[in-house]
Design a protein around this motif. Structure first.
Motif, mmCIF file in Angstrom:
data_model
loop_
_atom_site.group_PDB
_atom_site.id
_atom_site.type_symbol
_atom_site.label_atom_id
_atom_site.label_comp_id
_atom_site.label_asym_id
_atom_site.label_seq_id
_atom_site.Cartn_x
_atom_site.Cartn_y
_atom_site.Cartn_z
ATOM 1 N N PHE A 77 0.834 -1.202 0.000
ATOM 2 C CA PHE A 77 0.000 0.000 0.000
ATOM 3 C C PHE A 77 0.867 1.251 0.000
ATOM 4 O O PHE A 77 0.603 2.207 -0.752
ATOM 5 N N LEU A 78 1.920 1.255 0.820
ATOM 6 C CA LEU A 78 2.810 2.413 0.843
ATOM 7 C C LEU A 78 3.486 2.596 -0.510
ATOM 8 O O LEU A 78 3.646 3.733 -0.986
ATOM 9 N N ALA A 79 3.845 1.487 -1.155
ATOM 10 C CA ALA A 79 4.466 1.583 -2.480
ATOM 11 C C ALA A 79 3.495 2.196 -3.484
ATOM 12 O O ALA A 79 3.881 3.038 -4.312
ATOM 13 N N ARG A 80 2.223 1.788 -3.413
ATOM 14 C CA ARG A 80 1.213 2.359 -4.325
ATOM 15 C C ARG A 80 1.028 3.846 -4.053
ATOM 16 O O ARG A 80 0.866 4.640 -4.974
ATOM 17 N N MET A 81 1.032 4.233 -2.780
ATOM 18 C CA MET A 81 0.840 5.638 -2.442
ATOM 19 C C MET A 81 2.053 6.470 -2.834
ATOM 20 O O MET A 81 1.917 7.629 -3.228
ATOM 21 N N ARG A 82 3.236 5.899 -2.742
ATOM 22 C CA ARG A 82 4.426 6.616 -3.228
ATOM 23 C C ARG A 82 4.313 6.875 -4.724
ATOM 24 O O ARG A 82 4.673 7.959 -5.214
ATOM 25 N N ASP A 83 3.812 5.888 -5.455
ATOM 26 C CA ASP A 83 3.605 6.100 -6.891
ATOM 27 C C ASP A 83 2.600 7.228 -7.120
ATOM 28 O O ASP A 83 2.802 8.090 -7.987
ATOM 29 N N LYS A 84 1.521 7.226 -6.359
ATOM 30 C CA LYS A 84 0.489 8.248 -6.536
ATOM 31 C C LYS A 84 1.016 9.635 -6.186
ATOM 32 O O LYS A 84 0.549 10.643 -6.730
ATOM 33 N N LEU A 85 1.988 9.684 -5.278
ATOM 34 C CA LEU A 85 2.588 10.956 -4.875
ATOM 35 C C LEU A 85 3.827 11.301 -5.697
ATOM 36 O O LEU A 85 4.418 12.364 -5.510
ATOM 37 N N GLY A 86 4.221 10.409 -6.588
ATOM 38 C CA GLY A 86 5.398 10.675 -7.413
ATOM 39 C C GLY A 86 6.700 10.646 -6.639
ATOM 40 O O GLY A 86 7.662 11.323 -7.020
ATOM 41 N N LEU A 87 6.756 9.865 -5.582
ATOM 42 C CA LEU A 87 7.984 9.736 -4.790
ATOM 43 C C LEU A 87 8.795 8.594 -5.384
ATOM 44 O O LEU A 87 8.477 7.420 -5.199
ATOM 45 N N LEU A 88 9.813 8.955 -6.111
ATOM 46 C CA LEU A 88 10.541 7.978 -6.912
ATOM 47 C C LEU A 88 11.339 7.008 -6.063
ATOM 48 O O LEU A 88 11.547 5.855 -6.441
ATOM 49 N N GLN A 89 11.816 7.466 -4.931
ATOM 50 C CA GLN A 89 12.611 6.638 -4.027
ATOM 51 C C GLN A 89 12.097 6.834 -2.606
ATOM 52 O O GLN A 89 11.514 7.875 -2.291
ATOM 53 N N PRO A 90 12.313 5.841 -1.732
ATOM 54 C CA PRO A 90 11.978 6.067 -0.323
ATOM 55 C C PRO A 90 12.742 7.270 0.211
ATOM 56 O O PRO A 90 13.824 7.618 -0.279
ATOM 57 N N GLY A 91 12.169 7.914 1.209
ATOM 58 C CA GLY A 91 12.813 9.079 1.795
ATOM 59 C C GLY A 91 14.142 8.749 2.439
ATOM 60 O O GLY A 91 14.469 7.580 2.663
ATOM 61 N N LYS A 108 0.558 8.304 -14.515
ATOM 62 C CA LYS A 108 0.359 6.894 -14.856
ATOM 63 C C LYS A 108 -0.158 6.085 -13.671
ATOM 64 O O LYS A 108 -0.499 4.909 -13.822
ATOM 65 N N ALA A 109 -0.204 6.704 -12.487
ATOM 66 C CA ALA A 109 -0.696 6.019 -11.289
ATOM 67 C C ALA A 109 -2.068 6.519 -10.860
ATOM 68 O O ALA A 109 -2.751 5.845 -10.087
ATOM 69 N N ASN A 110 -2.458 7.689 -11.337
ATOM 70 C CA ASN A 110 -3.708 8.317 -10.914
ATOM 71 C C ASN A 110 -4.624 8.507 -12.119
ATOM 72 O O ASN A 110 -4.446 9.427 -12.913
ATOM 73 N N PRO A 111 -5.615 7.642 -12.285
ATOM 74 C CA PRO A 111 -6.453 7.692 -13.488
ATOM 75 C C PRO A 111 -7.325 8.938 -13.551
ATOM 76 O O PRO A 111 -7.715 9.501 -12.530
ATOM 77 N N LYS A 112 -7.616 9.326 -14.769
ATOM 78 C CA LYS A 112 -8.569 10.409 -14.985
ATOM 79 C C LYS A 112 -9.998 9.862 -14.993
ATOM 80 O O LYS A 112 -10.926 10.544 -14.585
ATOM 81 N N PHE A 113 -10.143 8.619 -15.460
ATOM 82 C CA PHE A 113 -11.467 8.027 -15.614
ATOM 83 C C PHE A 113 -11.585 6.743 -14.796
ATOM 84 O O PHE A 113 -10.722 5.869 -14.884
ATOM 85 N N VAL A 114 -12.631 6.646 -14.008
ATOM 86 C CA VAL A 114 -12.999 5.403 -13.339
ATOM 87 C C VAL A 114 -14.494 5.181 -13.546
ATOM 88 O O VAL A 114 -15.227 6.108 -13.925
ATOM 89 N N LEU A 115 -14.941 3.956 -13.275
ATOM 90 C CA LEU A 115 -16.348 3.627 -13.489
ATOM 91 C C LEU A 115 -17.170 4.059 -12.279
ATOM 92 O O LEU A 115 -17.522 3.272 -11.417
ATOM 93 N N ARG A 116 -17.467 5.355 -12.239
ATOM 94 C CA ARG A 116 -18.315 5.857 -11.163
ATOM 95 C C ARG A 116 -19.724 5.287 -11.328
ATOM 96 O O ARG A 116 -20.169 4.997 -12.444
ATOM 97 N N ASN A 117 -20.437 5.181 -10.218
ATOM 98 C CA ASN A 117 -21.774 4.598 -10.245
ATOM 99 C C ASN A 117 -22.716 5.327 -11.201
ATOM 100 O O ASN A 117 -23.495 4.709 -11.925
ATOM 101 N N HIS A 118 -22.640 6.651 -11.212
ATOM 102 C CA HIS A 118 -23.598 7.374 -12.055
ATOM 103 C C HIS A 118 -23.300 7.184 -13.537
ATOM 104 O O HIS A 118 -24.214 7.215 -14.367
#
Length: 504
Positions: free
Chosen positions: A344-358, A439-449
């Motif tokens: 999960f932390l690895a996925r969140m680092r991708d979403k935050l654009g953190l290329l390497q651990p701090g 590339k980690a944060n999509p613009k489009f997802v299948l929202r319910n509506h």
């Protein structure tokens, strides 16, 4: 004319050859039967991506022969249709024998891909149901299967969606549909629970050996079993735990709520399976319950990781006759507790654009604190999950964070977090980091509506909304210029009134 003919293929041919590995397990594991035909079937949608994976051509997929096979009206030579039996826990309560109540496995190709029809008619495991699926829920499953694949989340696939005017009765009369699903295997935790619960150890071991030999051969290696007393079945439990942990990390990162995480809905391969009352988050509400049937909130978004572990514990109990040593089973399950937070932390680092651990020895702790602070801020304001992450990605590229900040009522809290984020970010890799985020944060997802709009149009015989939405969801990280105003915008007010239940 036979009620269920076998097609002798002419051009265009499917080109498929059949292996049928699961069928070789024997009659204790399934009932052989034919799908129940539907009248006046028509093609609603296909996935070219799934077709390429299966190895069939678009011309065949659009042929009349394919329509009949994918609607359950005919079979191809070499197929062995069957419905499998399993048991499971539903909403935390033992439900006893279940099984494929409206899914029929047509067979497995020699490339190792199983082809299954959902909505193909009654089986011995339908428990009084009609074995059918309605167009409404089938559209949701078709779209979400392919959307999740495009997001990089392990999932069963959807090859096609066909419809029929045949009436199916749920809360009201609806029309029938069939989704053709693909996966390396549709085996679930519940398959193991079924044989363990009835003390059928021979069949339990046969199933476990089949899964190990086909999908987890590394579990027989000395390296994989050294810390587990050389027990391949404990190694299997650990491997499934780790795949499930990785899957849940991806669900949480993309804001996906499954809605009905019963043990019979958990894939032994760590795939997302059985799209029923699912939802992608709109506002970030950690305790959001997407399933209208989930009165206790067991499957709320923030409970999913713990529920997955509970389900794995049930799998571990089912495998205990083969594992034998409780300590080995516990050690196998413990892997979930380390893999999930790390993934999960690895996925969140991708979403935050953190290329390497701090920097420093406490990099995970400091990055985790940065993530936690942001999640608290998002939850406090009920900020739209998908729009925030996309705006943050664009801000990283441009250096202008105003649009992202506009989403927060607590502007001071946002500014404090943004300062911490900028201090943590590497300014020398701005372009690379922004690219990673986009590339980690999509613009489009299948929202319910959006799914609801496709459903409403389809019930009028208009599939253009479905096809447009499918094309966007198949490339969710691309901009698709001109599509912002509707498909990637905030949900309308009426979206909050949509109720999705286990019958959906």
């Amino acid at each position: 004319m036979p009620s269920h003919p076998t097609i002798a293929e002419a051009a265009p041919s499917s080109g498929l050859r059949w292996h049928n590995g699961f069928a070789a397990l024997g009659s204790a594991f399934f009932t052989e039967l034919q799908p129940t035909p539907l009248p006046a079937t028509y093609l609603v949608a296909t996935s070219e991506s799934a077709a390429r994976w299966l190895g069939v051509s678009p011309p065949w997929l659009r042929s009349e022969a394919a329509l009949q096979v994918l609607s359950g009206n005919a079979t191809l030579a070499g197929m062995r249709p069957l419905a499998s039996v399993y048991s499971g826990h539903q909403f935390g309560v033992w439900a006893g024998q279940l099984g494929d109540g409206r899914a029929i496995l047509l067979g497995e190709t020699d490339a190792g891909i199983e082809v299954q029809l959902k909505g193909a008619g009654r089986t011995p495991y339908s428990r009084g149901g009609d074995g059918r699926a309605v167009l409404r829920s089938s559209i949701r499953e078709f779209l979400c299967s392919e959307a999740m694949h495009a997001l990089g989340v392990p999932t069963t696939r959807a090859l096609s969606l066909t419809g029929s005017p045949a009436p199916v009765y749920r809360e009201e009369a609806e029309t029938a549909a069939v989704v053709t699903r693909l996966a390396p295997s549709f085996i679930r935790f519940g398959h193991f629970e079924h044989f363990a619960s009835s003390g059928r150890q021979a069949e339990l071991q046969q199933l476990a050996d089949y899964v190990i030999d086909r999908y987890y051969p590394e579990c027989r290696s000395a390296e994989a079993t050294a810390h587990l007393g050389g027990n391949a079945y404990a190694a299997l439990l650990q491997a499934v735990s780790e795949r499930t942990a990785a899957l849940l990390a991806q669900w949480q990162a993309v804001g996906f709520c499954h809605g009905v995480m019963n043990t019979d809905n958990m894939s032994i391969l760590g795939l997302t399976i059985d799209y029923g009352p699912f939802q992608f988050l709109d506002a970030f509400v950690p305790g959001h319950i997407c399933n209208h049937s989930d009165h206790q909130g067991r499957y709320a978004f923030n409970r999913q990781p713990n529920v997955a572990y509970w389900n794995l514990f049930c799998l571990g109990q089912a495998l205990m006759p083969l594992i034998g040593d409780t300590a080995h089973a516990q050690a196998a399950l413990e892997s979930y507790k380390t893999v999930f937070p790390a993934r999960f932390l690895a996925r969140m680092r991708d979403k935050l654009g953190l290329l390497q651990p701090g920097p420093g020895t406490d990099a995970d702790q400091s990055d985790g604190a940065l993530v936690d602070a942001l999640l608290q801020l998002l939850a406090q304001g009920g900020v739209d999950w998908t729009i925030f992450w996309r705006r943050l990605s664009q801000a990283r590229a441009s250096g202008d964070y105003e649009a992202a900040g506009d989403l927060f009522l607590d502007r001071d809290g946002w500014k404090r977090w943004l300062l911490s984020f900028k201090e943590r970010s590497d300014p020398t890799d701005q372009a690379l980091a922004a690219d990673l985020m986009l590339k980690a944060n999509p613009k489009f997802v299948l929202r319910n509506h959006l799914g609801e709009e496709a459903i409403r149009a389809a019930t009028r015989g208009d599939f253009t909304v479905l096809h447009t939405l499918q094309s966007l969801l198949e490339r969710p990280f691309e901009e698709h210029a001109g599509q912002d105003a509707h498909w990637a915008d905030f949900p309308p007010d009426w979206a909050s009134t949509i109720e999705i239940s286990c019958s959906s």
